[in-house]
Write a protein that holds these residues in place. Structure first.
Motif, PDB file in Angstrom:
ATOM      1  N   ARG A  31      -5.666   3.228 -54.713  1.00  0.00           N
ATOM      2  CA  ARG A  31      -4.824   2.743 -55.815  1.00  0.00           C
ATOM      3  C   ARG A  31      -3.897   1.645 -55.315  1.00  0.00           C
ATOM      4  N   TYR A  32      -3.562   0.730 -56.224  1.00  0.00           N
ATOM      5  CA  TYR A  32      -2.595  -0.331 -55.957  1.00  0.00           C
ATOM      6  C   TYR A  32      -1.640  -0.422 -57.133  1.00  0.00           C
ATOM      7  N   GLU A  33      -0.440  -0.836 -56.848  1.00  0.00           N
ATOM      8  CA  GLU A  33       0.529  -1.054 -57.917  1.00  0.00           C
ATOM      9  C   GLU A  33       0.199  -2.346 -58.678  1.00  0.00           C
ATOM     10  N   VAL A  34      -0.264  -3.363 -57.929  1.00  0.00           N
ATOM     11  CA  VAL A  34      -0.627  -4.646 -58.528  1.00  0.00           C
ATOM     12  C   VAL A  34      -1.895  -5.146 -57.849  1.00  0.00           C
ATOM     13  N   ASN A  58       2.633  -2.663 -52.472  1.00  0.00           N
ATOM     14  CA  ASN A  58       1.321  -2.042 -52.646  1.00  0.00           C
ATOM     15  C   ASN A  58       0.482  -2.967 -53.532  1.00  0.00           C
ATOM     16  N   VAL A  59       0.054  -4.100 -52.937  1.00  0.00           N
ATOM     17  CA  VAL A  59      -0.618  -5.174 -53.669  1.00  0.00           C
ATOM     18  C   VAL A  59      -1.946  -5.482 -52.993  1.00  0.00           C
ATOM     19  N   ALA A  60      -2.982  -5.642 -53.792  1.00  0.00           N
ATOM     20  CA  ALA A  60      -4.275  -6.106 -53.288  1.00  0.00           C
ATOM     21  C   ALA A  60      -4.498  -7.523 -53.799  1.00  0.00           C
ATOM     22  N   VAL A  61      -4.911  -8.414 -52.908  1.00  0.00           N
ATOM     23  CA  VAL A  61      -5.321  -9.760 -53.292  1.00  0.00           C
ATOM     24  C   VAL A  61      -6.834  -9.792 -53.163  1.00  0.00           C
ATOM     25  N   ILE A  62      -7.498 -10.034 -54.275  1.00  0.00           N
ATOM     26  CA  ILE A  62      -8.959 -10.037 -54.301  1.00  0.00           C
ATOM     27  C   ILE A  62      -9.436 -11.476 -54.439  1.00  0.00           C
ATOM     28  N   GLU A  63     -10.339 -11.865 -53.551  1.00  0.00           N
ATOM     29  CA  GLU A  63     -10.868 -13.230 -53.534  1.00  0.00           C
ATOM     30  C   GLU A  63     -12.379 -13.168 -53.392  1.00  0.00           C
ATOM     31  N   LYS A  64     -13.101 -13.930 -54.201  1.00  0.00           N
ATOM     32  CA  LYS A  64     -14.570 -13.888 -54.130  1.00  0.00           C
ATOM     33  C   LYS A  64     -15.113 -14.548 -52.876  1.00  0.00           C
TER      34      LYS A  64
END
Length: 188
Positions: A31-34, A58-64
């Motif tokens: 889980r992530y907050e953002v 608690n942040v995930a940065v998603i990049e293709k």
């Protein structure tokens, strides 16, 4: 570890084995907050300022692709606040302030260089538009100065101000503006 000439020299003399890790283990969590979609300059800045200004870590940065692999990884950016509309002026002036302090804040050289931004006019109509823009900028507290051809020649002596098909008739400068390297900002 604070970067300094002394710490870099000490590391060089000891095989560069004492540097701290620059990033943590990125094993995905449940889980992530953002979740931020996009690992370019805007996405990374969003994650950074969520942590810095709001304590949300608690942040995930998603990049293709890879982080900073698009436009952010291959360009130098002009950083300025010389826009015409009040909301744009305020937005970009604040951005310029953030860039001015980011190297110190991150303890990482983002290669920001305040060298000024010079805009040239090639017609009387363009110069009149610049005159209006300078007046609006100055009204909103932004450093902007209308320049004549002689002043431009003094600032940039190597610049060809007259060609067989074109001539510079004036311009304006925002001395506080400059450039920053996107890739360095991404790494920071």
């Amino acid at each position: 570890m604070k970067l300094s000439l002394g710490s870099m020299l000490a590391q060089a003399l000891h095989g560069h084995r004492g540097w701290p890790r620059l990033w943590r283990d990125a094993t995905p969590r449940d889980r992530y907050e953002v979740i931020v979609v996009g690992g370019g300059g805007h996405g990374l800045a969003t994650a950074y300022y969520l942590a810095k200004n709001h304590g949300i870590t608690n942040v995930a940065v998603i990049e293709k692709g890879w982080i900073g692999g698009g436009n952010s990884g291959r360009n130098t950016s002009i950083v300025r606040s010389n826009y015409l509309h009040p909301a744009s002026i305020a937005f970009y002036d604040r951005s310029l302030t953030l860039f001015e302090n980011l190297t110190r804040e991150l303890n990482f050289n983002i290669l920001f260089s305040r060298r000024g931004v010079l805009n040239l006019a090639n017609s009387r109509a363009a110069l009149n538009a610049m005159r209006r823009r300078v007046a609006v900028l100055r009204h909103h507290g932004v450093d902007a100065e209308l320049l004549g051809v002689a002043e431009i020649a003094g600032m940039a002596p190597a610049l060809r101000l007259r060609t067989p098909t074109n001539a510079v008739v004036g311009g304006f400068v925002q001395s506080r503006g400059g450039i920053a390297r996107h890739d360095a900002v991404v790494w920071g």
